[in-house]
Design an enzyme around this catalytic site. Sequence first.
Site, short mmCIF file in Angstrom:
data_model
loop_
_atom_site.label_atom_id
_atom_site.label_comp_id
_atom_site.label_asym_id
_atom_site.label_seq_id
_atom_site.Cartn_x
_atom_site.Cartn_y
_atom_site.Cartn_z
N ASP A 312 -2.22 12.96 -3.43
CA ASP A 312 -1.76 11.57 -3.50
C ASP A 312 -1.90 10.95 -2.11
OD1 ASP A 312 -0.72 9.22 -4.50
OD2 ASP A 312 0.99 10.19 -5.47
N GLU A 512 7.03 2.11 -7.28
CA GLU A 512 7.36 3.24 -6.43
C GLU A 512 8.67 3.01 -5.65
OE1 GLU A 512 4.02 5.24 -4.68
OE2 GLU A 512 2.63 4.06 -5.85
#
Length: 811
Positions: A312, A512
């Site tokens: 990621d 997020e």
Amino acid sequence: MRRLKSRKGMIGGLCLTALALPMAVQAKSAQPKVEPLPLEQQITALLGRMSVEHKVAQLVEPDIGSITPEDMRRYRFGTILNGGNSGPGGDDKAPAPAWLALADAMYRAGTEPLPNGEPVIPPIWGIDAVHGNNNIVGATLFPHNMALGAAHDPELVRRIGAATAEEIAVIGVDWAFAPTLAVVQDTRWGRSYESFSEDPEQVAQMGVAEVEGLQGKLGAKDFLDQRHVLASIKHFFADGGTGGVDQGDTRGDLDAIIRTHASPYIPAIKAGAQTVMASFSSINGQKMHGNKAFLTDLLRTRMGFDGLLAGDWNAHGQVPGCSNTDCPQALLSGLDVFMVPNDWRGLYDSLLREVRDGTIPMSRLDEAVGRVLRVKLRYGVFEKPAPGKRALAGQWGLLGSPDHRALAREAVAKSLVLLKNDGVLPIKGSAQILVAGHAADDIAQAAGGWSITWQGGGDLTNADFPGATSIFAGIAAAANAAGGHATLSPDGSFAKRPDVAVVVFGEKPYAEFVGDRPDHALRDEEGLTLLRKLKAAGVPTVAVLLSGRPLWMNRELAAADAFVAAWLPGSEGAGISDVLIGDAKGRARKDFSGKLTFAWPSACDASGKPLFAHDFGGSYHQPMPGLPALGQTCAALQASAGNIFEIFHKRLAGGVDASIRAGTDEVQLHGFVGSGPRAALRVLGFDYSAQEDARELRWTAPAELRLTWSADQMQPFNGANSGEVVLRYTIDQAPTGPVTLSGEGGKAVDLVPTFTAFAAHGWQSAHIPLACLGGSGIRGLALASAAPLGMKIATIELRPGGQAKACTGPM
């Protein structure tokens, strides 16, 4: 929220209890209809002809915002991506043809012939298509996964995956960073809406369906053909487990963690998922990107995954002893591809050096590159033409096509969960309907995060969603068709009392870490105020909540006659009216069928027995049970957050606009990133404590960054000149020309003494008195440099009080 285990104890035909035992999982590798030996022979042959430099490049994944086709031609990256705020030419609102043109340019640069007979390995492009091809203006935006989980319809999810794949293929992109298989246990986490359920079995069912929709069904003729794209099951594993924060640390019994959080990956791998993305998070204190026991022993050996394991966003840099530009530990732990958006040059150089000096064995390099090649061979990248020549390339009619929008509308209707109905629903189509709340006609709020821009919302308007339908527009159309009428009144005012009111309210968009919350309370009380106002006027009310998670809604539930959890429905708001608005006689046109896949809290701290249990959901054909007594106090709401105005903290505050002015020209910034006129100033995302939660400013010529806001946001400061601007920043080199911070009206502070005194001293906080900038009534700031300059900014705040300071010298 409570922790659930699979009801049946089985997922994908495998015993979950056995999953946690050593060597107990023996899931077979997913293979399309290609015999293993010829495929492996092709990989071996390619590896034998590749240079070390080009092998290393297969493991480096930069962002399109930091590379050019010339960089691709020189380095031959194996993969590229676009982050949530990246777009062709730095424009995250770039039209679809610009995306296809860039995909074609990158591919062609990466496939030019190489000398000495070295094989050309075409690159692949990955994109966060988490609820449709959501980065692209005009694409269909489906409900987010939490809503799709509530629909309890895997075949619906499979069809959505297939439609999403088509809309990705239209712009020439190869790879969707989806689906998310997080089994979220604490919905305070800001990515909770990317999860299908708190139950691992439901996550597994929906995950398999989306993988098969995106890629095609394993073994079928259309598997990974030109109408399909690669899927990435993410984030391996245990994100959203405990703590309710992004990049968190799930702690507890390891066997239980694996049973709950890792189990959905088994059936998804068996269904043919070709890529896995590792999690930012930790398990019992150890970062996943450096965890060989999980990345290799569990995922590879025990689960049998033989595809590509991607990292990621700079998550490898969080492994102890690592940085964004140097992390052999991640590769040695089992990672294959480093997602390194901006620091790719440094990482490439480090990997190359470490292969040559033996830190990274050649066998491990070949293994990782071989996995990249294996996925590319299965995807058919060597046979497929350039992106611009593929079957669906440039078929713009597929973006937001009527069929895809109808599918999204169906998904919206199926995902709605009825939590209360005292008889006001369904609404007669012939009624006079008042539609209240600012969210009612705001497509961006209904779409949530990952919608055109990474965080969604902000400066997006309905014009940024061509072809989409707001919730109000859907209600108005349904009412008009049945002889009624709907009136939009954001503040709930009316001249003639309506028959019924629909109040649309909820969370503002986020993605997020920006969405992390300390509790389950909604601090925006617009909906509560409207419901109480209309109830006092004797108007029956229907509450429609837009949210990325269950919320403490006791006060709103008590004030409303009916209450609907609508989640984040996306671009097709008419799906809500299909269920809420009946025919002219009040007969339902569609019934509620959605059921909760997350328990609903009875307290704002989610303690105690849930108010609504997992699988709860009402319908028109069954009487609704009465609600228990609802506690209407929340200690967290009684505590004052103070009067700090966070102009920028992880993202711009709502109502704050950003622009860059150079000379007489000015350019508005979307998502607080982009370039000004003549590129005199660029604003880039920068990782301070999380992905792009800070900004890097690069001046090449005189320009100023301008931030403006409304007078309402300055009310706490009115009449007091004792406030201050607090700037959290770092600067490596002292300025070589004038640098100023100005308030509205042009009153300025010279920042050269401050920046010179603290250059190369790490992160600092500058405190600039409001009195030096024009007083407490300012409605804007301008940060200007007259010469080339580079700096980074983590936060910009207005705070009351502060120590009295002079307006000159270091601050």
